[in-house]
Each structure stands twice: as C-alpha cells, then as structure tokens.
Design a protein around this motif. Structure first.
Motif, PDB file in Angstrom:
ATOM      1  N   GLY A 108       0.789  -1.214   0.000  1.00 50.39           N
ATOM      2  CA  GLY A 108       0.000   0.000   0.000  1.00 50.39           C
ATOM      3  C   GLY A 108       0.826   1.269   0.000  1.00 50.39           C
ATOM      4  O   GLY A 108       0.307   2.352  -0.255  1.00 50.39           O
ATOM      5  N   GLU A 109       2.129   1.155   0.302  1.00 48.41           N
ATOM      6  CA  GLU A 109       3.003   2.322   0.286  1.00 48.41           C
ATOM      7  C   GLU A 109       3.782   2.355  -1.023  1.00 48.41           C
ATOM      8  O   GLU A 109       4.010   1.330  -1.651  1.00 48.41           O
ATOM      9  CB  GLU A 109       3.979   2.284   1.464  1.00 48.41           C
ATOM     10  CG  GLU A 109       3.316   2.493   2.804  1.00 48.41           C
ATOM     11  CD  GLU A 109       4.327   2.580   3.939  1.00 48.41           C
ATOM     12  OE1 GLU A 109       5.519   2.844   3.675  1.00 48.41           O
ATOM     13  OE2 GLU A 109       3.914   2.375   5.078  1.00 48.41           O
ATOM     14  N   GLU A 110       4.194   3.553  -1.416  1.00 48.24           N
ATOM     15  CA  GLU A 110       4.957   3.716  -2.645  1.00 48.24           C
ATOM     16  C   GLU A 110       6.361   3.143  -2.467  1.00 48.24           C
ATOM     17  O   GLU A 110       6.989   3.312  -1.417  1.00 48.24           O
ATOM     18  CB  GLU A 110       5.038   5.201  -2.998  1.00 48.24           C
ATOM     19  CG  GLU A 110       5.645   5.465  -4.352  1.00 48.24           C
ATOM     20  CD  GLU A 110       5.533   6.922  -4.753  1.00 48.24           C
ATOM     21  OE1 GLU A 110       6.453   7.391  -5.426  1.00 48.24           O
ATOM     22  OE2 GLU A 110       4.530   7.569  -4.402  1.00 48.24           O
ATOM     23  N   GLN A 111       6.842   2.468  -3.499  1.00 47.51           N
ATOM     24  CA  GLN A 111       8.188   1.894  -3.469  1.00 47.51           C
ATOM     25  C   GLN A 111       9.217   2.954  -3.846  1.00 47.51           C
ATOM     26  O   GLN A 111       8.918   3.908  -4.559  1.00 47.51           O
ATOM     27  CB  GLN A 111       8.284   0.715  -4.442  1.00 47.51           C
ATOM     28  CG  GLN A 111       7.358  -0.432  -4.131  1.00 47.51           C
ATOM     29  CD  GLN A 111       7.660  -1.096  -2.794  1.00 47.51           C
ATOM     30  OE1 GLN A 111       8.786  -1.161  -2.342  1.00 47.51           O
ATOM     31  NE2 GLN A 111       6.606  -1.586  -2.142  1.00 47.51           N
ATOM     32  N   LYS A 112      10.437   2.772  -3.382  1.00 50.41           N
ATOM     33  CA  LYS A 112      11.524   3.686  -3.729  1.00 50.41           C
ATOM     34  C   LYS A 112      11.923   3.473  -5.187  1.00 50.41           C
ATOM     35  O   LYS A 112      11.679   2.419  -5.776  1.00 50.41           O
ATOM     36  CB  LYS A 112      12.721   3.447  -2.816  1.00 50.41           C
ATOM     37  CG  LYS A 112      12.419   3.805  -1.377  1.00 50.41           C
ATOM     38  CD  LYS A 112      13.628   3.584  -0.504  1.00 50.41           C
ATOM     39  CE  LYS A 112      13.293   3.958   0.929  1.00 50.41           C
ATOM     40  NZ  LYS A 112      14.426   3.733   1.820  1.00 50.41           N
ATOM     41  N   LEU A 113      12.572   4.472  -5.753  1.00 48.07           N
ATOM     42  CA  LEU A 113      12.975   4.435  -7.152  1.00 48.07           C
ATOM     43  C   LEU A 113      13.901   3.259  -7.447  1.00 48.07           C
ATOM     44  O   LEU A 113      13.812   2.642  -8.511  1.00 48.07           O
ATOM     45  CB  LEU A 113      13.647   5.756  -7.545  1.00 48.07           C
ATOM     46  CG  LEU A 113      14.110   5.882  -8.992  1.00 48.07           C
ATOM     47  CD1 LEU A 113      12.929   5.715  -9.961  1.00 48.07           C
ATOM     48  CD2 LEU A 113      14.797   7.216  -9.221  1.00 48.07           C
ATOM     49  N   ASP A 114      14.784   2.911  -6.521  1.00 54.48           N
ATOM     50  CA  ASP A 114      15.717   1.817  -6.786  1.00 54.48           C
ATOM     51  C   ASP A 114      14.998   0.478  -6.978  1.00 54.48           C
ATOM     52  O   ASP A 114      15.490  -0.402  -7.683  1.00 54.48           O
ATOM     53  CB  ASP A 114      16.798   1.713  -5.708  1.00 54.48           C
ATOM     54  CG  ASP A 114      16.272   1.343  -4.338  1.00 54.48           C
ATOM     55  OD1 ASP A 114      15.122   1.722  -4.010  1.00 54.48           O
ATOM     56  OD2 ASP A 114      17.014   0.695  -3.580  1.00 54.48           O
ATOM     57  N   VAL A 115      13.820   0.338  -6.393  1.00 52.04           N
ATOM     58  CA  VAL A 115      13.040  -0.889  -6.583  1.00 52.04           C
ATOM     59  C   VAL A 115      12.543  -0.965  -8.029  1.00 52.04           C
ATOM     60  O   VAL A 115      12.637  -2.012  -8.676  1.00 52.04           O
ATOM     61  CB  VAL A 115      11.862  -0.971  -5.585  1.00 52.04           C
ATOM     62  CG1 VAL A 115      10.981  -2.178  -5.872  1.00 52.04           C
ATOM     63  CG2 VAL A 115      12.378  -1.007  -4.151  1.00 52.04           C
ATOM     64  N   TYR A 116      12.056   0.147  -8.547  1.00 50.90           N
ATOM     65  CA  TYR A 116      11.597   0.173  -9.934  1.00 50.90           C
ATOM     66  C   TYR A 116      12.770  -0.031 -10.901  1.00 50.90           C
ATOM     67  O   TYR A 116      12.637  -0.737 -11.901  1.00 50.90           O
ATOM     68  CB  TYR A 116      10.864   1.478 -10.255  1.00 50.90           C
ATOM     69  CG  TYR A 116      10.267   1.460 -11.640  1.00 50.90           C
ATOM     70  CD1 TYR A 116       9.153   0.675 -11.916  1.00 50.90           C
ATOM     71  CD2 TYR A 116      10.848   2.170 -12.677  1.00 50.90           C
ATOM     72  CE1 TYR A 116       8.611   0.623 -13.198  1.00 50.90           C
ATOM     73  CE2 TYR A 116      10.316   2.135 -13.952  1.00 50.90           C
ATOM     74  CZ  TYR A 116       9.208   1.349 -14.209  1.00 50.90           C
ATOM     75  OH  TYR A 116       8.682   1.286 -15.470  1.00 50.90           O
ATOM     76  N   GLU A 117      13.910   0.567 -10.591  1.00 48.35           N
ATOM     77  CA  GLU A 117      15.091   0.368 -11.433  1.00 48.35           C
ATOM     78  C   GLU A 117      15.526  -1.098 -11.437  1.00 48.35           C
ATOM     79  O   GLU A 117      15.928  -1.636 -12.468  1.00 48.35           O
ATOM     80  CB  GLU A 117      16.232   1.270 -10.961  1.00 48.35           C
ATOM     81  CG  GLU A 117      15.960   2.742 -11.227  1.00 48.35           C
ATOM     82  CD  GLU A 117      16.951   3.671 -10.550  1.00 48.35           C
ATOM     83  OE1 GLU A 117      17.714   3.230  -9.655  1.00 48.35           O
ATOM     84  OE2 GLU A 117      16.958   4.864 -10.913  1.00 48.35           O
ATOM     85  N   ALA A 118      15.432  -1.762 -10.292  1.00 47.69           N
ATOM     86  CA  ALA A 118      15.744  -3.194 -10.218  1.00 47.69           C
ATOM     87  C   ALA A 118      14.741  -3.988 -11.048  1.00 47.69           C
ATOM     88  O   ALA A 118      15.111  -4.955 -11.729  1.00 47.69           O
ATOM     89  CB  ALA A 118      15.736  -3.669  -8.765  1.00 47.69           C
ATOM     90  N   TYR A 119      13.479  -3.595 -11.003  1.00 44.52           N
ATOM     91  CA  TYR A 119      12.447  -4.246 -11.824  1.00 44.52           C
ATOM     92  C   TYR A 119      12.781  -4.127 -13.306  1.00 44.52           C
ATOM     93  O   TYR A 119      12.655  -5.091 -14.062  1.00 44.52           O
ATOM     94  CB  TYR A 119      11.075  -3.637 -11.528  1.00 44.52           C
ATOM     95  CG  TYR A 119      10.006  -4.055 -12.509  1.00 44.52           C
ATOM     96  CD1 TYR A 119       9.539  -5.364 -12.520  1.00 44.52           C
ATOM     97  CD2 TYR A 119       9.477  -3.153 -13.421  1.00 44.52           C
ATOM     98  CE1 TYR A 119       8.564  -5.758 -13.432  1.00 44.52           C
ATOM     99  CE2 TYR A 119       8.503  -3.537 -14.318  1.00 44.52           C
ATOM    100  CZ  TYR A 119       8.048  -4.838 -14.322  1.00 44.52           C
ATOM    101  OH  TYR A 119       7.083  -5.231 -15.218  1.00 44.52           O
ATOM    102  N   GLN A 120      13.237  -2.950 -13.720  1.00 41.41           N
ATOM    103  CA  GLN A 120      13.603  -2.763 -15.124  1.00 41.41           C
ATOM    104  C   GLN A 120      14.771  -3.680 -15.515  1.00 41.41           C
ATOM    105  O   GLN A 120      14.760  -4.279 -16.594  1.00 41.41           O
ATOM    106  CB  GLN A 120      13.948  -1.296 -15.393  1.00 41.41           C
ATOM    107  CG  GLN A 120      12.736  -0.391 -15.334  1.00 41.41           C
ATOM    108  CD  GLN A 120      13.091   1.069 -15.482  1.00 41.41           C
ATOM    109  OE1 GLN A 120      14.071   1.553 -14.912  1.00 41.41           O
ATOM    110  NE2 GLN A 120      12.297   1.778 -16.276  1.00 41.41           N
ATOM    111  N   ARG A 121      15.777  -3.803 -14.639  1.00 38.29           N
ATOM    112  CA  ARG A 121      16.909  -4.707 -14.918  1.00 38.29           C
ATOM    113  C   ARG A 121      16.433  -6.158 -14.956  1.00 38.29           C
ATOM    114  O   ARG A 121      16.847  -6.937 -15.800  1.00 38.29           O
ATOM    115  CB  ARG A 121      18.018  -4.521 -13.878  1.00 38.29           C
ATOM    116  CG  ARG A 121      18.757  -3.208 -14.008  1.00 38.29           C
ATOM    117  CD  ARG A 121      19.992  -3.148 -13.114  1.00 38.29           C
ATOM    118  NE  ARG A 121      19.710  -3.334 -11.695  1.00 38.29           N
ATOM    119  CZ  ARG A 121      19.310  -2.383 -10.873  1.00 38.29           C
ATOM    120  NH1 ARG A 121      19.110  -1.153 -11.319  1.00 38.29           N
ATOM    121  NH2 ARG A 121      19.100  -2.641  -9.595  1.00 38.29           N
TER     122      ARG A 121
END
Length: 127
Positions: free
Chosen positions: A19-32
């Motif tokens: 329910g909370e927003e994830q940090k940018l590094d999590v999204y960057e890891a998802y992209q990798r």
C-alpha cells in the motif's frame, strides 16, 4: 540467472509495506529484472519450440500446479511481466532468506548439512 539476480540485487532492496509507494531503486531493479527476464524467456521459447504466449500458457497450464518448482516458475513469469508481481516475488524471496538464516543456527549454511544428511541415509554401500 534470474535466481542469481534475486540473490544478489533483489535481496538488498528495501521493499516498502503493501500500500506504500516503493523507492525508485526498486523500480530500477524491476527494469533490470525485466531485461534479464526477456532474454531468458526468448531463449526458453526457442528451446521449447513455442512460438506464441498462448502456446506457452497452454503448456504451463498443463503442468502440475502442486509442484513447487512450477509455482516458482509461474511466480517468476508474472514478475517479469508485472511490477506488483515483481514486488511480491522480491518480498517472498527476502522472507524465505530470512527463514533460511534463522534455521541455520550453526552458521555453516544449509547446503553442507543436506549433503551430510544424504550421505548418512545412504547405507547401501553403492557409490
């Protein structure tokens, strides 16, 4: 390669509570992860001779859903396609690592312990 990614990169991520927003590094890891997944999945399609997602889905649907390996594969498959599934996969992976660490009271790791148990059980004298 995907497991190595989870073990090295995703294990270090700080996943926010649901329910909370994830940090940018999590999204960057998802992209990798997605880039790695796409390469692995293309190779998988070549090896299996599948030419479409429908064909892959049909084959996967016929797999035994009670098999833990099939469940992990499905979870990884979804994680390569959906951000929220990736978050769930990382969270589950981190929780599993935490469980493994708490089970390892002697600090030597589970792999050697399993090998010793396998050797102790084999009393047939066969190599």
């Amino acid at each position: 390669k995907l497991f190595t990614f989870l073990h090295t990169e995703a294990d270090a991520l700080e996943i926010s509570p649901e329910g909370e927003e994830q940090k940018l590094d999590v999204y960057e890891a998802y992209q990798r992860f997605t880039l790695l997944f796409d390469g692995e999945f293309s190779e998988f399609m070549e090896k299996t001779g599948c030419s479409s997602m429908d064909e892959i889905y049909e084959r996967l649907s016929s797999e035994d859903q009670t098999d833990p390996r099939a469940s992990r594969f499905f979870e990884g498959l979804l994680a390569g396609m959906e951000y929220t599934a990736f978050i769930t996969l990382v969270r589950n992976f981190q929780e599993a690592d935490d469980d493994d660490e708490s089970d390892d009271v002697d600090g030597e790791g589970d792999c050697d312990d399993d090998d010793d148990a396998d050797q102790a059980e084999d009393t047939s004298g066969q190599p």
